[in-house]
Design an enzyme around this catalytic site. Sequence first.
Site, PDB file in Angstrom:
ATOM      1  N   HIS A  80      10.736  21.706  10.854  1.00 39.13           N
ATOM      2  CA  HIS A  80      10.481  21.110   9.538  1.00 39.13           C
ATOM      3  C   HIS A  80       8.999  21.059   9.153  1.00 39.13           C
ATOM      4  O   HIS A  80       8.676  20.600   8.052  1.00 39.13           O
ATOM      5  CB  HIS A  80      11.033  19.681   9.513  1.00 39.13           C
ATOM      6  CG  HIS A  80      10.271  18.776  10.431  1.00 39.13           C
ATOM      7  ND1 HIS A  80      10.466  18.786  11.792  1.00 39.13           N
ATOM      8  CD2 HIS A  80       9.273  17.895  10.175  1.00 39.13           C
ATOM      9  CE1 HIS A  80       9.621  17.914  12.346  1.00 39.13           C
ATOM     10  NE2 HIS A  80       8.893  17.366  11.387  1.00 39.13           N
ATOM     11  N   HIS A 108       4.595  20.724   5.409  1.00 40.10           N
ATOM     12  CA  HIS A 108       5.715  19.850   5.796  1.00 40.10           C
ATOM     13  C   HIS A 108       6.880  20.126   4.855  1.00 40.10           C
ATOM     14  O   HIS A 108       6.741  20.009   3.641  1.00 40.10           O
ATOM     15  CB  HIS A 108       5.286  18.380   5.706  1.00 40.10           C
ATOM     16  CG  HIS A 108       6.088  17.486   6.592  1.00 40.10           C
ATOM     17  ND1 HIS A 108       7.359  17.088   6.296  1.00 40.10           N
ATOM     18  CD2 HIS A 108       5.798  16.937   7.793  1.00 40.10           C
ATOM     19  CE1 HIS A 108       7.813  16.304   7.265  1.00 40.10           C
ATOM     20  NE2 HIS A 108       6.884  16.209   8.200  1.00 40.10           N
TER      21      HIS A 108
END
Length: 151
Positions: A58, A73
Amino acid sequence: MSLRVGSPVTGRVVALSAVPDPVFSQAMVGPGVAVEPVRAKADVVSPVDGKVVTLHPHAFVVATGDGAAVLVHLGIDTVKRKGEGFELHVVKGEEVRAGQRIVTWDPAEVEAAGFAPICPVIALDASADVLAGLALDADVTTNDALFDWSR
């Protein structure tokens, strides 16, 4: 010297203050922008040339040869997905080029699972005054310039 930081995803650039997480919205990890991604399965690309120094499904950090590190992110609280829905295409320590595919994901699927798919792009260990040309409220495709980082 100026470092061009490209968009890791296609979407609309928004201010960090729009990110629904105080760590990002208050720039605690560093200045930058966020991209509200198009809701379709897509490749996420490196924002700069450098080495992948941190790699999670992620999120990732790419550090340039002169030590500038950029954090990407993918969504907020997506660590809770434990990698589900993310496909990695590189390994930690790999040298990458700006625009090179790092991970594939589906922002619509992330959103359907209850997570905000917004993507903060952060200049680590920098102050806001060294970023210029922020592409706020602009539509971008992968590798379009997000900002220039004076080094």
